[in-house]
Design a protein around this motif. Structure first.
Motif, PDB file in Angstrom:
ATOM      1  N   HIS B  12       0.859  -1.177   0.000  1.00 25.80           N
ATOM      2  CA  HIS B  12       0.000   0.000   0.000  1.00 25.80           C
ATOM      3  C   HIS B  12       0.900   1.232   0.000  1.00 25.80           C
ATOM      4  N   THR B  81      -2.706   6.483  -9.336  1.00 26.43           N
ATOM      5  CA  THR B  81      -3.864   5.625  -9.018  1.00 26.43           C
ATOM      6  C   THR B  81      -4.148   4.638 -10.142  1.00 26.43           C
ATOM      7  N   VAL B  84      -2.888   0.859  -9.840  1.00 25.39           N
ATOM      8  CA  VAL B  84      -3.528  -0.113  -8.948  1.00 25.39           C
ATOM      9  C   VAL B  84      -3.790  -1.425  -9.678  1.00 25.39           C
ATOM     10  N   ALA B 112      -1.892  -1.239  -3.924  1.00 25.83           N
ATOM     11  CA  ALA B 112      -2.947  -0.266  -3.644  1.00 25.83           C
ATOM     12  C   ALA B 112      -2.293   1.114  -3.581  1.00 25.83           C
TER      13      ALA B 112
END
Lengths: 117, 115
Positions: B12, B81, B84, B112
């Motif tokens: 993450h 993003t 991902v 993530a």
């Protein structure tokens, strides 16, 4: 150009039922594969085919059968479904002969999400 | 049987941070491929590495094949993003060579990215 098409996209079975998953590719690829994907276990090869009329066992073949009667189609059968076969199933194809060129790339279908209750 | 270990299983990061996933084999590999699977999607081919010590770049992604051809890495600079997904390595050991063209997939790294 559709690439690799899998049907159905979703299916729910009861234990003991049978079903067939269909994979069709329009790229004239020689090689086709069936994988299952489970959380934390990556993609595991069930069966594969190196040409029309041929099939071979992969890493986890038990409980599954396959057929490749036509070059463009690869069918995966579950004769008596079990809860352990709940998974996402992916079909893939490649042009591939030996070697390391672009023919080695595998193209995947969108997957079939199967639940066995 | 032949296994390809991939670490970490999950990462993450904050958007803009870098990310690296590693793929390791106990035996020498003929070549290695990398695939990306978006959430709910299917694996899509990214790149193939063949030569010992090979380095390839695709925009913010850098792929390396180890000198001994037993390991590989994927590094993403300044994650976004859109990065991902789950990244899989897929290895082709020499003894699988020939007409079968089988690949052994690693367990994957789920990335993530928090905006």
């Amino acid at each position: 150009n559709a690439g690799v098409t899998q049907t159905p996209k979703f299916r729910v079975l009861k234990t003991g039922q049978s079903m067939t998953l269909l994979c069709a590719q329009d790229m004239n690829h020689e090689y086709m594969y069936w994988y299952r994907q489970d959380p934390g276990m990556g993609l595991r090869l069930i069966h594969y085919s190196v040409g029309e009329g041929t099939t071979a066992k992969g890493e986890v073949p038990d409980g599954y059968n396959v057929s490749r009667l036509k070059k463009q189609n690869f069918l995966l059968g579950l004769e008596s479904a079990a809860p352990s076969q709940t998974s996402v199933y992916f079909c893939a194809s490649s042009a591939g002969t030996s070697g390391v060129g672009a023919k080695n790339i595998q193209y995947f279908g969108a997957g079939t999400r199967l639940s066995v209750l | 049987g032949q296994q390809v270990m991939q670490i970490p299983q999950y990462q993450h990061v904050q958007e803009g941070e870098d990310f690296t996933t590693y793929c390791n084999s106990s035996t020498t590999l003929s070549n290695i491929q990398w695939y990306k699977q978006r959430p709910g999607g299917h694996p899509v081919f990214l790149i193939q590495l063949v030569k010992s010590g090979e380095v390839k770049k695709q925009k913010r992604l850098t792929f390396q094949f180890g000198e001994a051809k037993k390991n590989s890495s994927l590094h993403i600079t300044a994650t976004q993003t859109t990065d991902v997904g789950t990244y899989f390595c897929a290895a082709r050991p020499p003894f699988y060579g020939g007409a079968t063209n089988k690949l052994i997939f690693g367990t994957g790294t789920l990335l993530a990215v928090q905006p």
